[in-house]
Design a protein around this motif. Structure first.
Motif, PDB file in Angstrom:
ATOM      1  N   ALA A 114       0.847  -1.193   0.000  1.00 13.05           N
ATOM      2  CA  ALA A 114       0.000   0.000   0.000  1.00 13.05           C
ATOM      3  C   ALA A 114       0.876   1.235   0.000  1.00 13.05           C
ATOM      4  N   ALA A 115       0.263   2.356  -0.313  1.00 11.51           N
ATOM      5  CA  ALA A 115       0.863   3.673  -0.124  1.00 11.51           C
ATOM      6  C   ALA A 115      -0.103   4.474   0.746  1.00 11.51           C
ATOM      7  N   THR A 116       0.363   5.014   1.841  1.00 11.98           N
ATOM      8  CA  THR A 116      -0.487   5.764   2.761  1.00 11.98           C
ATOM      9  C   THR A 116      -0.170   7.252   2.658  1.00 11.98           C
ATOM     10  N   ALA A 117      -1.146   8.072   3.045  1.00 14.73           N
ATOM     11  CA  ALA A 117      -0.964   9.525   2.970  1.00 14.73           C
ATOM     12  C   ALA A 117      -1.672  10.223   4.125  1.00 14.73           C
ATOM     13  N   ASN A 118      -1.770   9.552   5.268  1.00 14.31           N
ATOM     14  CA  ASN A 118      -2.457  10.162   6.407  1.00 14.31           C
ATOM     15  C   ASN A 118      -1.777   9.699   7.680  1.00 14.31           C
ATOM     16  N   MET A 119      -1.155  10.629   8.367  1.00 10.27           N
ATOM     17  CA  MET A 119      -0.483  10.323   9.630  1.00 10.27           C
ATOM     18  C   MET A 119      -1.459  10.091  10.765  1.00 10.27           C
ATOM     19  N   LEU A 120      -2.670  10.610  10.629  1.00 11.12           N
ATOM     20  CA  LEU A 120      -3.545  10.796  11.783  1.00 11.12           C
ATOM     21  C   LEU A 120      -4.389   9.584  12.146  1.00 11.12           C
ATOM     22  N   VAL A 121      -4.484   8.602  11.256  1.00 14.70           N
ATOM     23  CA  VAL A 121      -5.339   7.439  11.515  1.00 14.70           C
ATOM     24  C   VAL A 121      -4.537   6.162  11.311  1.00 14.70           C
ATOM     25  N   PRO A 122      -4.957   5.079  11.954  1.00 14.84           N
ATOM     26  CA  PRO A 122      -4.275   3.800  11.734  1.00 14.84           C
ATOM     27  C   PRO A 122      -4.600   3.234  10.361  1.00 14.84           C
ATOM     28  N   HIS A 123      -3.725   2.362   9.903  1.00 11.29           N
ATOM     29  CA  HIS A 123      -3.894   1.715   8.602  1.00 11.29           C
ATOM     30  C   HIS A 123      -3.876   0.196   8.811  1.00 11.29           C
ATOM     31  N   THR A 124      -4.890  -0.474   8.280  1.00  7.35           N
ATOM     32  CA  THR A 124      -4.987  -1.926   8.350  1.00  7.35           C
ATOM     33  C   THR A 124      -4.906  -2.461   6.925  1.00  7.35           C
TER      34      THR A 124
END
Length: 778
Positions: A114-124
């Motif tokens: 994956a590629a994430t772009a949000n520091m503020l929420v967890p990623h599953t």
């Protein structure tokens, strides 16, 4: 879950200048020539660079924080290996990253996950197909957020403060780019826990609990339960068993069985013989363990879920505007009772958020010591972890939760709306079952920003983020909790009339000159969700954050500017704050001290008297005014600020003023009116309180009274004559289960500093005063 593989601990970190726009365009190959160091996860890259000598170890000392700018255009690659046993079942495995900052690309065994772009929420992230028995490799590349922003244009309809234009469109906490209470720190890292989970194939998901009604006298509540049962093949028919257990006694309070006709369901249960959850001061914050079990046709348990819950109802009263005759309303009813709110704004625990967890318990303990019954989670921050909400549930502290949007006009584009929608879709279900959570607020001060940053643009028409996106997500995912579009909220009627000071709930900063000046004494707000006053840290704390040659005088000191806070050496937006504090001292004492120790004491007494005054002008009008959330408990970075406790944990004199001012029962003196001062007592408990009240000055008895103050009540006891001469007025009260003490500094301005310092020694003791000018810290 049946299996968890923790991935926190030591990682390898590679870094170097970023040459491409995004890591995701590359294969999972660390660029040649990058420097390798050891890294800790959870952690911050800033701390890793400090431990390995690439940055100063103490980034808070002097102007060391500016060294981060040299790395803002770097790319950072995390790497580690881990082992999985041969019998590890990866069929439903996910990689859970509780926090990664911010633009990250994740590979597992060479496969891009994956590629994430949000520091503020967890990623599953599903990773089952990428895992294998034996050795596994994980790589996480983090791009430069500054370069990401520089590659995008800024719409003419957006706006940001001096240091924050790069933040528009980036889901970091707004403070990270530099704020008046936070330094600029943008490097990021894996800042919360990371692990692999293998989830049960049949499990409850999306469980929602809400209290629909309560009957305090009958000890009864109506509970709504909604749930989804995830399963490869839903076992039909099946039953769902609800249990409510008292964790203090392990007694089963209630067990009910509901038949399910499908994978989704809702039921309403009348729960008997329970105690309600009350805010601090109004009763016990009672919690229960609520459990769900799914039983197949043969009575076998195929899935279980449990959570801690408190039964309570909350209503937000909000009239949107204060009418010309002064009528209006803003307040919170809990279980049908009008709660007077006493509390503070909860700001970042640390500029480097991997350290938040280590600072939580101590800082939360300060909120308990201060008798806060509400904390406002400010919209410039990250979202606090579940542990914070668990503490608030346990201690009866209500939470006002801003979404992480603050003091800017963000992009009103479908793409950014979708980012915010997904953020809410992740956050709201994670927090909504906490009884302490009483309000979602769309943002911090963005309605105000429309008032001064744009040309006659109405936020009710333009800000679709707060008026549609977040509102609709809260309605969809948490329909039984109140939503406020902005704080303060400039609703259609306020905007139509052009009277932006007619909001029942407001942030009262104003000119920040004299705390008893017309701005503070003449405002119309019924609820203050921000208000504060500067206070200098102790000498010992100043010495820990400033170079000796920069310590005094404050005029011309680069370190005072840096810790005030100046986000970048070239930044000027917040430089006014140092002179502002000196002006506040001069207003109260007629002069600005020329020695550091006198300056510290003058500043801290000025802050203490201001905060005491702010709290009392709201409490003395209990019944008309409904609460105050002052700014703020503790600094998240070494600085000169409005906090009552500095970054190092040293309590300023204002801490003691706030602690006394937020006692459940408080006796106060009003400001002089026609030569008299009213003696007023308020009772923020549910029970009537008999009291004996005494008001004295210089050993002379000015007033005595015996009274009974009704529960949640207010009583005017009488008056005393006002005086233009300085005097320390001592106010004491005693009852069968309560006692307290307050004071009033009488007399005309300016006050004599040595005399007032002597009065504070009488009020708080020598040790509290001397601690502020000691050269050593606790």
């Amino acid at each position: 879950m049946s299996n968890t593989i923790p991935l926190s601990g030591e990682w390898r970190l590679f870094f170097g200048p970023q040459t491409k726009a995004a890591a995701s365009v590359d294969a999972p190959a660390i660029p040649a020539g990058f420097t390798e160091i050891a890294a800790q996860v959870p952690g911050n890259i800033e701390l890793d660079l400090g431990r390995t000598g690439y940055l100063p170890t103490d980034l808070a000392f002097g102007d060391s924080i500016y060294g981060l700018r040299d790395f803002e255009r770097h790319q950072f690659w995390y790497s580690r290996s881990f082992e999985l046993p041969d019998d590890f079942d990866a069929s439903d495995a996910v990689l859970v990253i509780e926090g990664v900052d911010t633009f990250a690309t994740i590979w597992v065994n060479g496969s891009r996950v994956a590629a994430t772009a949000n520091m503020l929420v967890p990623h599953t992230l599903p990773v089952g197909s990428a895992l294998r028995s034996g050795r596994n490799d994980i790589i996480i590349a983090i791009d430069s957020a500054v370069l990401w922003a520089h590659g995008r244009s800024v719409d003419a309809g957006t706006w940001a403060m001096e240091n924050n234009w790069e933040s528009l469109g980036v889901r970091k906490p707004p403070h990270a780019y530099g704020w008046d209470i936070m330094p600029r720190a943008l490097l990021g890292g894996i800042w919360r826990d990371i692990r692999i989970e293998v989830r049960e194939p049949v499990r409850f998901d999306n469980v929602y609990l809400a209290t629909l009604s309560v009957d305090h006298e009958a000890r009864r509540a109506q509970l709504l339960v909604r749930w989804t049962l995830l399963s490869p093949t839903v076992p039909e028919p099946f039953e769902v068993v609800l249990t409510v257990t008292d964790p203090d006694t392990d007694l089963l309070v209630q067990r009910q069985v509901f038949r399910s006709l499908g994978a989704h369901g809702e039921f309403r249960a009348t729960v008997e013989n329970i105690d309600l959850w009350w805010p601090r001061g109004y009763g016990e914050a009672k919690l229960y363990d609520v459990g769900l079990s799914a039983l197949d046709a043969r009575g076998n348990t195929v899935a279980e879920w449990s959570g801690r819950f408190g039964f309570r109802t909350v209503e937000l009263r909000n009239s949107e505007i204060i009418e010309a005759d002064g009528s209006g309303d803003f307040g919170f009813d809990v279980n049908g009772v009008d709660i007077f709110v006493k509390g503070s704004n909860w700001v970042p625990l640390d500029a480097l958020h991997s350290r938040d967890a280590s600072r939580l318990n101590q800082t939360f303990g300060l909120a308990v010591d201060l008798n806060c019954n509400m904390l406002r989670c400010w919209g410039g921050n990250v979202y606090e972890d579940r542990a914070f909400f668990d503490l608030c549930d346990e201690y009866g502290i209500m939470i006002w939760q801003d979404f992480a949007l603050a003091c800017a006009l963000y992009p009103q584009t479908p793409e950014f709306h979708e980012i915010i929608r997904h953020e809410a879709e992740t956050l709201v279900p994670m927090l909504r079952n906490h009884p302490s959570l009483v309000l979602w607020a769309g943002n911090n001060e963005i309605d105000q920003t429309y008032g001064f940053a744009s040309t006659n643009v109405d936020p009710n028409e333009d800000d679709l983020i707060s008026r549609q996106v977040l509102r609709d997500e809260c309605r969809r995912l948490d329909p039984y909790r109140a939503y406020l579009p902005s704080s303060p909220y400039y609703g259609p009627e306020v905007w139509k009339r052009g009277d932006l000071l007619a909001c029942p709930e407001d942030h009262l900063w104003g000119p920040r000159d004299d705390f008893k000046g017309p701005f503070y004494t003449g405002h119309r707000a019924l609820f203050a969700s921000e208000i504060g006053y500067h206070g200098c840290p102790s000498r010992g704390s100043l010495e820990r954050m400033m170079r000796p040659e920069q310590l005094w005088p404050w005029q011309g000191s680069e370190d005072w500017l840096t810790h005030c806070i100046r986000a970048q050496p070239e930044s000027t937006r917040h430089n006014y704050r140092i002179a502002l504090m000196a002006t506040q001292i001069e207003v109260l004492f007629g002069t600005v001290p020329t020695t550091l120790d006198e300056y510290i004491l003058a500043s801290q007494i000025s802050q203490a008297e201001a905060l005491k005054f702010f709290i009392e002008i709201f409490r003395i009008e209990k019944g008309r005014r409904s609460g105050i959330l002052w700014w703020n408990i503790r600094d998240g970075w070494p600085q000169i600020s409005d906090a009552v406790v500095d970054y190092y944990g040293k309590r300023k004199l204002a801490f003691h003023a706030a602690m006394r001012g937020q006692a459940d029962v408080l006796v106060m003196l009003s400001e002089p009116e026609q030569g008299l001062q009213r003696v007023v007592v308020v009772n923020d408990t549910s029970l009537a309180v008999p009291l004996s009240v005494a008001v004295t000055a210089q050993g002379l008895n000015l007033f005595t009274e015996h009274c009974v103050v009704p529960g949640n009540g207010r009583v005017e006891l009488g008056t005393i004559p006002a005086s233009d001469d300085f005097r320390l007025i001592d106010i004491t009260w005693t009852g069968s289960h309560v006692s307290g003490r307050s004071h009033y500094l009488g007399g005309s301005r300016p006050l004599d500093l040595p005399t007032v310092v002597s009065a504070y020694r009488t009020l708080l003791g020598d040790s509290a005063v001397d601690a502020q000018i000691s050269q050593t810290e606790d």
